[in-house]
Design an enzyme around this catalytic site. Structure first.
Site, mmCIF file in Angstrom:
data_model
loop_
_atom_site.group_PDB
_atom_site.id
_atom_site.type_symbol
_atom_site.label_atom_id
_atom_site.label_comp_id
_atom_site.label_asym_id
_atom_site.label_seq_id
_atom_site.Cartn_x
_atom_site.Cartn_y
_atom_site.Cartn_z
ATOM 1 N N ASP B 52 0.870 -1.043 -0.019
ATOM 2 C CA ASP B 52 0.069 -0.118 -0.248
ATOM 3 C C ASP B 52 0.874 1.328 0.062
ATOM 4 O OD1 ASP B 52 -2.160 -1.781 0.309
ATOM 5 O OD2 ASP B 52 -2.094 -1.563 2.508
ATOM 6 N N TYR B 110 5.763 -10.433 6.772
ATOM 7 C CA TYR B 110 5.558 -9.112 6.960
ATOM 8 C C TYR B 110 5.891 -8.837 8.490
ATOM 9 C CZ TYR B 110 2.687 -8.156 2.725
ATOM 10 O OH TYR B 110 2.360 -7.851 1.340
#
Lengths: 265, 265
Positions: B52, B110
């Site tokens: 993002d 992540y």
């Protein structure tokens, strides 16, 4: 009338240095704008140390005078609410009316950070120097011992003014290797890792002196200069083409005002 | 025709995310521009994972096909010479013609970084979330044990599409406390310090899933939710108002393609 002193930390990436300049973004400019909002009148600040465009501070000290306004304890939160998030007020206190952030400074501690590796990590952009050469920390520490103490530093700085007094005492100099991003925290003993951190402490520094001393030390670490060369350079017997490192890796860490008035982070 | 795969690290602060968008700065856009300069023709890349706007990567993997051009060993330096310094090519290799960076991914790791303190440090701007609340790491790790394994994650994510398959297996989840800025390096055992790091590993993640799972975990760490609440939420028995954390603290750490093709940093 009261005099307040604030400790300020800032990321210098976006600024044309600390000191106010017309039509350029400066830390002083932003601080004075925010102070004006809080006090409703123009406030001129004084500061401990001018930092160059792109250089950073963990513990810059500023002072200003006011007649009335919020209580001192409220100042940091009030200012932090107005300031951009790359400038933070760490603490605030009332000081005596004759306090000067620059003249009263007993010691200024600067740090310079180098990252050694194949590539500069994208996250360290603007926050440290990047070196592909493995630096010899022991050798640089030997050079630090040569540089410590009282010397005429004219041979290792860019001269701005022929009349400037270039004799001063470098109280402390050292180089450490760390394994993680060492902006703050107390530096430990030399160890392993890809970060090389220089620390220099003196009551005053000459124009771009920290960046040029670190430039000299890096040439020692790169084995381009010997420790004996450094002795000759500092004595003025050997010429050195001054290498001023970029401001990215430079941090004003703290200003020490003596036992009774020490502005730590 | 050969297919090349590159590992890319980037600081997402300046970009509107990885995936190309018209008239917006994106990592894919910049990479394709630089590849076009090297190969002299338009190159379309494929990638392991969309990140993002504002999110970062240590080890994003991209691939592209070319007929001829520089040797594979020369690609990282050639590209790094053209790329802005917040995007770095870490490694390059030739892969089989049927390699797909997204479909062949076995595991994606992540990391989400939170800094706890009175003020966000100016140097961590855009690089982590800032929390004034002391987070309870043990409690969050208990919640991680609940979340691990195969679940329908529809109750903890923002749904984009009713038809989406929201059942998947979260292979690993954990929270660690560190005392220095923990972007890279292997995370050690939970210890002390002001940084709290979340790690989540799965073959695939749903839309903004890492940021919403970390949002859920933070509410556990803040003692707004209990571990029992997390059990009820993940079972769909209790409603939770999804809290998507800002992208600043999010890092795509690495993509694992199995034993024969593992793109580490």
């Amino acid at each position: 009338m009261a005099r307040y002193a604030l400790t300020v930390s800032y990321n210098g990436i976006r600024y044309s240095g600390f000191a106010k300049q017309k039509n350029l973004p400066t830390v002083q400019g932003i601080l004075e704008e925010s102070l004006q909002k809080i006090y409703g009148l123009p406030i001129r600040i004084k500061y401990a140390s001018r930092t160059d465009a792109g250089a950073h501070a963990l513990g810059q000290v500023i002072s200003y005078d006011v007649k009335k306004g919020p209580e001192i304890d409220k100042i940091p939160d009030a200012l932090n609410g107005l300031l951009p998030d790359d400038i933070r007020i760490i603490s605030a206190r009332e000081v005596s009316r004759d306090f000067s952030p620059s003249k009263d400074a007993k010691l200024k501690l600067y740090r310079y950070i180098v990252y050694e590796g194949k590539n500069l990590k994208p996250f360290l952009r603007g926050l440290c120097l990047f070196s592909r050469t493995r630096l010899d920390v022991d050798r640089m520490n030997s050079a630090c011992r040569v540089l410590c103490g009282k010397h005429d530093f004219s041979s290792v700085v860019v001269k701005r003014d022929q009349k400037e007094n270039t004799e001063l005492s470098l109280e402390r100099a050292g180089v450490m290797r760390c394994d993680s991003f060492p902006i703050d925290g107390e530096m430990r003993k030399p160890s392993f890792g890809d970060f090389v951190v220089f620390e220099l402490e003196a009551q005053r520094f000459l124009y771009k002196m920290v960046r040029s001393i670190c430039g000299l030390l890096i040439e020692v670490g790169e084995r381009k200069l010997s420790v004996i060369d450094v002795v000759s350079i500092i004595r003025g017997e050997k010429k050195w083409r001054v290498r001023v490192l970029p401001p990215d890796g430079l941090y004003l860490v703290r200003i020490n005002y003596g036992e009774n008035l020490c502005f730590m982070r």
